[in-house]
Design a protein around this motif. Sequence first.
Motif, PDB file in Angstrom:
ATOM      1  N   ILE A   1     -11.055  12.340  48.647  1.00  0.00           N
ATOM      2  CA  ILE A   1      -9.847  11.832  48.071  1.00  0.00           C
ATOM      3  C   ILE A   1      -9.829  11.881  46.575  1.00  0.00           C
ATOM      4  CG2 ILE A   1      -8.741   9.461  47.621  1.00  0.00           C
ATOM      5  CD1 ILE A   1      -9.724   8.724  50.526  1.00  0.00           C
ATOM      6  N   GLY A   2     -10.931  12.165  45.913  1.00  0.00           N
ATOM      7  CA  GLY A   2     -11.103  12.296  44.674  1.00  0.00           C
ATOM      8  C   GLY A   2     -11.924  11.068  43.787  1.00  0.00           C
ATOM      9  N   LEU A   3     -12.123  11.701  42.573  1.00  0.00           N
ATOM     10  CA  LEU A   3     -12.858  10.649  41.730  1.00  0.00           C
ATOM     11  C   LEU A   3     -12.184   9.640  40.909  1.00  0.00           C
ATOM     12  CD1 LEU A   3     -15.862  12.929  41.139  1.00  0.00           C
ATOM     13  CD2 LEU A   3     -15.808  11.485  42.521  1.00  0.00           C
ATOM     14  N   GLU A   4     -11.069   9.217  41.343  1.00  0.00           N
ATOM     15  CA  GLU A   4     -10.443   8.086  40.563  1.00  0.00           C
ATOM     16  C   GLU A   4     -10.715   6.731  41.153  1.00  0.00           C
ATOM     17  OE1 GLU A   4      -8.951   8.167  37.487  1.00  0.00           O
ATOM     18  OE2 GLU A   4      -9.418  10.254  37.299  1.00  0.00           O
ATOM     19  N   PRO A   5     -11.176   5.879  40.475  1.00  0.00           N
ATOM     20  CA  PRO A   5     -11.370   4.546  41.035  1.00  0.00           C
ATOM     21  C   PRO A   5      -9.942   3.906  41.940  1.00  0.00           C
ATOM     22  CG  PRO A   5     -12.059   4.619  38.839  1.00  0.00           C
ATOM     23  CD  PRO A   5     -11.332   5.667  38.906  1.00  0.00           C
ATOM     24  N   GLN A   6      -8.980   4.128  41.230  1.00  0.00           N
ATOM     25  CA  GLN A   6      -7.712   3.645  41.929  1.00  0.00           C
ATOM     26  C   GLN A   6      -7.443   3.965  43.406  1.00  0.00           C
ATOM     27  OE1 GLN A   6      -5.653   1.094  40.434  1.00  0.00           O
ATOM     28  NE2 GLN A   6      -5.268   0.834  42.620  1.00  0.00           N
ATOM     29  N   PRO A   7      -7.438   4.976  43.644  1.00  0.00           N
ATOM     30  CA  PRO A   7      -7.415   5.958  44.935  1.00  0.00           C
ATOM     31  C   PRO A   7      -8.637   5.480  45.926  1.00  0.00           C
ATOM     32  CG  PRO A   7      -6.605   7.590  43.480  1.00  0.00           C
ATOM     33  CD  PRO A   7      -7.290   6.382  42.617  1.00  0.00           C
ATOM     34  N   ILE A   8      -9.772   5.425  45.458  1.00  0.00           N
ATOM     35  CA  ILE A   8     -10.959   4.972  46.022  1.00  0.00           C
ATOM     36  C   ILE A   8     -10.644   3.534  46.603  1.00  0.00           C
ATOM     37  CG2 ILE A   8     -13.487   4.654  45.964  1.00  0.00           C
ATOM     38  CD1 ILE A   8     -13.724   6.973  44.132  1.00  0.00           C
ATOM     39  N   ALA A   9     -10.465   2.567  45.544  1.00  0.00           N
ATOM     40  CA  ALA A   9     -10.152   1.287  45.965  1.00  0.00           C
ATOM     41  C   ALA A   9      -9.082   1.222  47.071  1.00  0.00           C
ATOM     42  CB  ALA A   9      -9.826   0.368  44.841  1.00  0.00           C
ATOM     43  N   ASP A  10      -8.085   1.737  46.953  1.00  0.00           N
ATOM     44  CA  ASP A  10      -6.983   1.966  47.943  1.00  0.00           C
ATOM     45  C   ASP A  10      -7.399   2.133  49.238  1.00  0.00           C
ATOM     46  OD1 ASP A  10      -5.207   0.984  45.842  1.00  0.00           O
ATOM     47  OD2 ASP A  10      -4.433   3.271  45.416  1.00  0.00           O
ATOM     48  N   PHE A  11      -8.233   3.308  49.356  1.00  0.00           N
ATOM     49  CA  PHE A  11      -8.518   3.737  50.671  1.00  0.00           C
ATOM     50  C   PHE A  11      -9.655   2.679  51.235  1.00  0.00           C
ATOM     51  CE2 PHE A  11     -11.931   5.568  53.416  1.00  0.00           C
ATOM     52  CZ  PHE A  11     -10.862   6.403  54.127  1.00  0.00           C
ATOM     53  N   ILE A  12     -10.266   1.838  50.528  1.00  0.00           N
ATOM     54  CA  ILE A  12     -11.326   0.914  51.047  1.00  0.00           C
ATOM     55  C   ILE A  12     -10.461  -0.123  51.433  1.00  0.00           C
ATOM     56  CG2 ILE A  12     -13.167  -0.499  50.236  1.00  0.00           C
ATOM     57  CD1 ILE A  12     -14.154   1.679  48.502  1.00  0.00           C
ATOM     58  N   CYS A  13      -9.586  -0.552  50.880  1.00  0.00           N
ATOM     59  CA  CYS A  13      -8.691  -1.660  51.256  1.00  0.00           C
ATOM     60  C   CYS A  13      -8.117  -1.310  52.590  1.00  0.00           C
ATOM     61  CB  CYS A  13      -7.381  -1.882  50.182  1.00  0.00           C
ATOM     62  SG  CYS A  13      -8.421  -3.001  48.606  1.00  0.00           S
ATOM     63  N   LYS A  14      -7.748  -0.098  52.512  1.00  0.00           N
ATOM     64  CA  LYS A  14      -6.880   0.375  53.924  1.00  0.00           C
ATOM     65  C   LYS A  14      -7.973   0.276  54.957  1.00  0.00           C
ATOM     66  CE  LYS A  14      -4.442   4.502  55.996  1.00  0.00           C
ATOM     67  NZ  LYS A  14      -4.195   5.751  55.657  1.00  0.00           N
ATOM     68  N   VAL A  15      -9.122   0.548  54.894  1.00  0.00           N
ATOM     69  CA  VAL A  15     -10.109   0.516  55.979  1.00  0.00           C
ATOM     70  C   VAL A  15     -10.443  -0.990  56.322  1.00  0.00           C
ATOM     71  CG1 VAL A  15     -12.594   0.946  56.477  1.00  0.00           C
ATOM     72  CG2 VAL A  15     -11.297   2.665  55.191  1.00  0.00           C
ATOM     73  N   ALA A  16     -10.700  -1.757  55.356  1.00  0.00           N
ATOM     74  CA  ALA A  16     -10.743  -3.295  55.380  1.00  0.00           C
ATOM     75  C   ALA A  16      -9.619  -3.962  56.130  1.00  0.00           C
ATOM     76  CB  ALA A  16     -10.996  -4.028  54.136  1.00  0.00           C
TER      77      ALA A  16
END
Length: 428
Positions: A244-259
Amino acid sequence: MKIEDVLLAPGNGAFFYDDQAAIRGGAIQDGFTYVGEPTTLGFKSIRNPASSLSVGLVLSDETVVWGDMMNVQYSGAGGRDPLFETAQIAEFTSRVVVPRLFEVDASQFRDSCAIAFQAVEHLRLPLAVQYGVSQALLRAAAHLRHATMAEVVCAEFDLPLPAHRVPIYCQSGDARDINVDKMILKGVDVLPHGLINSRQKFGVEGQTFMHFVKWVAARTREIGHPGYQPVLHFDVYGWIGLEIGLEPQPIADFICKVADAVPGFRLNIESPADFGSTQAQIENYAKIVSILDSRGSSARIVVDERCNTLEDIRLFAEARAAHLVQIKTPDVGSLADTARAVLLCKENGVGAYVGGSCTETDLSAQASVHISVATQADMMLAKPGMGVDEAFSIVGNEQNRLLAMLNRRRVQNENVGMKSTVSHAEFS
């Protein structure tokens, strides 16, 4: 309380040493092996049988206490020590460490570690050596004090005698579906690991991973006993960042989607990304943690790569660059430092997970249980190996035996206190 002799015995780890860089680079599995050339220094092939080295301390009463040295599965990756070479480690131990062991008071665990693990020409000892020798020294102190290893840790770190069990976390390896079923049927506290260590397992934009997470939650409800609600813990080996890339915001977005896809479950995501250095990891993980907290997400970030030694753990904990720190015991080195790491995390309001590696042994796993229970870590890894049954049995049974002994000790102490009170009253 002198050590009379030191024995060394080559051994096997419970799994394999794997070249993480080659696997991340797309090495194809052929059965249980990987096809292609290794890329990490020291590896002769991508997958190598794990080796270990046992160190036995012969005490004055001829009792021999043992500890096991080894490195972790992904040796040489993420700032870790290089691949374990038994012959080299044996030579170093014989030349440098053994003479020091003859000088220690074996009944004093922390003091013995401090003497045995002094730097050589300003360079620290290999962490595998510290890990194995510290296990043996902890067993020696326990034997000489007629106590459990956990009681030695409690006494030397001024901790109360523990009364509560530590939740156990199992890892699945590649046999995901079968091992998840085993974990659910056995009521494991935290599961399943998942070994999401390749693009094939993570999928385009994480779709394969997302499907697996949903399946684990559904399977838990399908075959788990009523009311069973384990923590879902997935190690993604940096693949969120890689895909997804190494930007914290998209990483956090993806993790929230999984949760959000598994409501009702607490979700742990281990190693969401590898930012290339310890400092970069700290800065970016702290941002991800902050984003998740601001959203009130139930997901927790677990740090592994780039957080290896006690000093690394201190930096991550003080920066709150994770919700939970994996204290990877062979990477931390001395078990005294593993205990310090747990306490350091607690001081900074960060969760402490006493982990380790599938490459470990029964002896190292049992010693880790005593550290985990004594310091009351938030969870501990079922190890060694990549199966569920053996590791869960070794760690779970050791914890249950330990708690039974500690409960007996607690009752004894209470009875002594009562007798002392009665005697004082009679004297008055």
